[in-house]
Write a protein that holds these residues in place. Sequence first.
Motif, PDB file in Angstrom:
ATOM      1  N   LEU A  24       0.831  -1.210   0.000  1.00 10.81           N
ATOM      2  CA  LEU A  24       0.000   0.000   0.000  1.00 10.81           C
ATOM      3  C   LEU A  24       0.864   1.257   0.000  1.00 10.81           C
ATOM      4  O   LEU A  24       0.623   2.189  -0.768  1.00 10.81           O
ATOM      5  N   ASP A  25       1.886   1.291   0.854  1.00 10.15           N
ATOM      6  CA  ASP A  25       2.760   2.464   0.939  1.00 10.15           C
ATOM      7  C   ASP A  25       3.591   2.618  -0.331  1.00 10.15           C
ATOM      8  O   ASP A  25       3.821   3.736  -0.798  1.00 10.15           O
ATOM      9  N   LEU A  26       4.044   1.512  -0.877  1.00 14.02           N
ATOM     10  CA  LEU A  26       4.799   1.546  -2.127  1.00 14.02           C
ATOM     11  C   LEU A  26       3.949   2.157  -3.235  1.00 14.02           C
ATOM     12  O   LEU A  26       4.397   3.052  -3.955  1.00 14.02           O
ATOM     13  N   ILE A  27       2.726   1.703  -3.351  1.00 24.33           N
ATOM     14  CA  ILE A  27       1.817   2.182  -4.395  1.00 24.33           C
ATOM     15  C   ILE A  27       1.508   3.667  -4.225  1.00 24.33           C
ATOM     16  O   ILE A  27       1.613   4.450  -5.169  1.00 24.33           O
ATOM     17  N   ARG A  28       1.119   4.056  -3.032  1.00 24.25           N
ATOM     18  CA  ARG A  28       0.684   5.442  -2.804  1.00 24.25           C
ATOM     19  C   ARG A  28       1.858   6.415  -2.694  1.00 24.25           C
ATOM     20  O   ARG A  28       1.846   7.472  -3.315  1.00 24.25           O
ATOM     21  N   ASP A  29       2.861   6.068  -1.887  1.00 26.49           N
ATOM     22  CA  ASP A  29       3.923   7.017  -1.578  1.00 26.49           C
ATOM     23  C   ASP A  29       5.030   7.050  -2.626  1.00 26.49           C
ATOM     24  O   ASP A  29       5.494   8.122  -3.002  1.00 26.49           O
ATOM     25  N   LYS A  30       5.451   5.889  -3.094  1.00 30.27           N
ATOM     26  CA  LYS A  30       6.554   5.849  -4.070  1.00 30.27           C
ATOM     27  C   LYS A  30       6.066   6.070  -5.495  1.00 30.27           C
ATOM     28  O   LYS A  30       6.737   6.712  -6.287  1.00 30.27           O
ATOM     29  N   PHE A  31       4.896   5.485  -5.826  1.00 33.91           N
ATOM     30  CA  PHE A  31       4.423   5.551  -7.207  1.00 33.91           C
ATOM     31  C   PHE A  31       3.298   6.561  -7.414  1.00 33.91           C
ATOM     32  O   PHE A  31       2.835   6.751  -8.529  1.00 33.91           O
ATOM     33  N   GLN A  32       2.829   7.205  -6.340  1.00 31.35           N
ATOM     34  CA  GLN A  32       1.805   8.245  -6.413  1.00 31.35           C
ATOM     35  C   GLN A  32       0.510   7.772  -7.076  1.00 31.35           C
ATOM     36  O   GLN A  32      -0.157   8.520  -7.788  1.00 31.35           O
ATOM     37  N   LEU A  33       0.133   6.511  -6.846  1.00 30.65           N
ATOM     38  CA  LEU A  33      -1.113   5.949  -7.366  1.00 30.65           C
ATOM     39  C   LEU A  33      -2.122   5.955  -6.214  1.00 30.65           C
ATOM     40  O   LEU A  33      -2.125   5.076  -5.364  1.00 30.65           O
ATOM     41  N   ALA A  47     -10.571  -1.336   1.077  1.00 33.31           N
ATOM     42  CA  ALA A  47     -10.319  -0.077   0.371  1.00 33.31           C
ATOM     43  C   ALA A  47      -8.968  -0.087  -0.343  1.00 33.31           C
ATOM     44  O   ALA A  47      -8.771   0.633  -1.318  1.00 33.31           O
ATOM     45  N   CYS A  48      -8.059  -0.915   0.123  1.00 32.01           N
ATOM     46  CA  CYS A  48      -6.705  -0.964  -0.440  1.00 32.01           C
ATOM     47  C   CYS A  48      -6.517  -2.096  -1.443  1.00 32.01           C
ATOM     48  O   CYS A  48      -5.394  -2.431  -1.815  1.00 32.01           O
ATOM     49  N   THR A  49      -7.607  -2.688  -1.925  1.00 33.79           N
ATOM     50  CA  THR A  49      -7.513  -3.844  -2.811  1.00 33.79           C
ATOM     51  C   THR A  49      -6.839  -3.488  -4.131  1.00 33.79           C
ATOM     52  O   THR A  49      -7.177  -2.497  -4.771  1.00 33.79           O
ATOM     53  N   VAL A  50      -5.875  -4.323  -4.496  1.00 34.90           N
ATOM     54  CA  VAL A  50      -5.205  -4.261  -5.793  1.00 34.90           C
ATOM     55  C   VAL A  50      -5.145  -5.691  -6.322  1.00 34.90           C
ATOM     56  O   VAL A  50      -5.421  -6.643  -5.589  1.00 34.90           O
ATOM     57  N   MET A  51      -4.764  -5.830  -7.576  1.00 35.73           N
ATOM     58  CA  MET A  51      -4.545  -7.164  -8.125  1.00 35.73           C
ATOM     59  C   MET A  51      -3.048  -7.448  -8.086  1.00 35.73           C
ATOM     60  O   MET A  51      -2.245  -6.626  -8.511  1.00 35.73           O
ATOM     61  N   MET A  52      -2.710  -8.605  -7.545  1.00 38.07           N
ATOM     62  CA  MET A  52      -1.319  -9.060  -7.506  1.00 38.07           C
ATOM     63  C   MET A  52      -1.289 -10.398  -8.221  1.00 38.07           C
ATOM     64  O   MET A  52      -1.932 -11.351  -7.761  1.00 38.07           O
ATOM     65  N   CYS A  58      -5.449  -7.433  -0.346  1.00 35.78           N
ATOM     66  CA  CYS A  58      -5.420  -6.215   0.458  1.00 35.78           C
ATOM     67  C   CYS A  58      -3.969  -5.759   0.534  1.00 35.78           C
ATOM     68  O   CYS A  58      -3.133  -6.435   1.160  1.00 35.78           O
ATOM     69  N   SER A  59      -3.666  -4.645  -0.080  1.00 34.34           N
ATOM     70  CA  SER A  59      -2.274  -4.188  -0.147  1.00 34.34           C
ATOM     71  C   SER A  59      -1.728  -3.756   1.203  1.00 34.34           C
ATOM     72  O   SER A  59      -0.512  -3.645   1.370  1.00 34.34           O
TER      73      SER A  59
END
Length: 153
Positions: A24-33, A47-52, A58-59
């Motif tokens: 979750l932090d990688l996606i939001r903070d590093k990649f600004q998604l 709320a944090c669901t992504v596909m892996m 849940c990210s």
Amino acid sequence: MSTIKVKVNGNVVEAQVTGNMRLLDLIRDKFQLTATKEGCAIGECGACTVMMDGNAVCSCLVLAEQCHGAEIMTLEGLADNPVTQQLQDAFVERGGVQCGFCTPGVLVSTTALLARHPEPSEEQLLDALEGNICRCTGYQPILDSINHVLKRN
């Protein structure tokens, strides 16, 4: 710190991550998604669901280091996905979205389900959405929106 390579929304990227950094932090903070939201931080709200690697996760429960070599897809990466687009349109038309906080996770969970089961049973649909909490809609407009798309296809 360690370096991981991960495919995010179709692009292979490298990132420096700490041992306790969450996906979750990688996606939001590093990649600004920022479509991926932090709700509960314990894997209860979705709320944090992504596909892996094609599975809804849940990210907030996945460490970034565990993603080395994985393929991650966020809602932003699904922008051109025809199924996701149909779902988004139906959510607007049918009132499946109110405040919108849960919507990205619901859309990702549903898209992942439909990729595996294009014609899911009601039980499969409910199982796929079991981890997504919505405090606004009472769930029926969400299910109506999804079923509207399923009937079209």
